[in-house]
Design an enzyme around this catalytic site. Sequence first.
Site, mmCIF file in Angstrom:
data_model
loop_
_atom_site.group_PDB
_atom_site.id
_atom_site.type_symbol
_atom_site.label_atom_id
_atom_site.label_comp_id
_atom_site.label_asym_id
_atom_site.label_seq_id
_atom_site.Cartn_x
_atom_site.Cartn_y
_atom_site.Cartn_z
ATOM 1 N N GLU A 43 0.847 -1.193 0.000
ATOM 2 C CA GLU A 43 0.000 0.000 0.000
ATOM 3 C C GLU A 43 0.887 1.248 0.000
ATOM 4 O O GLU A 43 1.915 1.294 0.660
ATOM 5 C CB GLU A 43 -0.883 -0.011 1.249
ATOM 6 C CG GLU A 43 -1.744 1.222 1.441
ATOM 7 C CD GLU A 43 -2.503 1.197 2.767
ATOM 8 O OE1 GLU A 43 -3.565 1.825 2.847
ATOM 9 O OE2 GLU A 43 -2.016 0.536 3.725
ATOM 10 N N LYS A 109 -9.620 2.625 -2.110
ATOM 11 C CA LYS A 109 -9.804 1.974 -0.820
ATOM 12 C C LYS A 109 -11.166 2.321 -0.223
ATOM 13 O O LYS A 109 -11.515 3.485 -0.053
ATOM 14 C CB LYS A 109 -8.684 2.412 0.130
ATOM 15 C CG LYS A 109 -8.644 1.675 1.463
ATOM 16 C CD LYS A 109 -7.436 2.163 2.269
ATOM 17 C CE LYS A 109 -7.271 1.425 3.573
ATOM 18 N NZ LYS A 109 -6.094 1.932 4.333
ATOM 19 N N CYS A 143 -5.315 -3.035 2.633
ATOM 20 C CA CYS A 143 -5.037 -2.951 4.070
ATOM 21 C C CYS A 143 -6.273 -3.084 4.964
ATOM 22 O O CYS A 143 -6.741 -4.187 5.208
ATOM 23 C CB CYS A 143 -4.282 -1.657 4.355
ATOM 24 S SG CYS A 143 -3.313 -1.702 5.893
#
Length: 258
Positions: A43, A109, A143
Amino acid sequence: MKNLNIALIQADLYWENSNQNLEHFAEKIAKINSKVDLFILPEMFSTGFSMNAEKLAEPPNGLTLKWMQRIANEKSAAITGSVIIEEDGKYFNRLYFVFPDSTYKVYDKHHTFTLAKENETYTAGKERLIVEYKGWKICPLICYDLRFPVWARNTVDYDLLIYVANWPKTRIQAWDILLQARAIENMTYCAGVNRTGLDGNNYEYTGHSAVYDSLGQAMFDHELETEFTKVISLDKDHLTESRDKLKFLQDRDKFTLD
């Protein structure tokens, strides 16, 4: 394509320094001699997990994407990882999945990390991405998404679930357990690539990048805490045989994601 060869690149990151990070990853990629179909980077691999988006954000067709396109073209392989992007006056933690021909797909995300106030800087994405590549269906996530199984639920029979991350040492046990759980519950290969080292906020990262098969079996020593590059071959026949034999996905709950 029966086998998909993925390269996990676990590395320390230079804090908020895109040029050094891109050079660092280029050197690591250049040293890989075996065949690779997909390179997976952490990331925010060009900056580290920074909330300094106003300073660091790139345009959608910026330096890092162009670097990824060059690598993909030179290596005849796809490459993925997330980058800080500014678009239409908003900031995104955006994953690029770049194909060998330089075309690409994007995923923003969805679960922004409120503990680090990521939600105050970055706009959450609304849609999940499913990539079709070399006969494989791939779901790439970022994540904090790992903590939310509904978002990853395998409603479309994808073959590979990917998490790119900056997951800190203090909660690394959760990373290990949840990656394995996502593989088991979705009957899929699950790959997670994390960073190492200290960031500019003095948070420590210890890697533990891993690949699990559809039964939750680790495919190599997944507790490595230093920089490394690992190429793993994923076997589509093995995945299909496991699913056909056990049929767990046939009993999954039916629902849609809002």
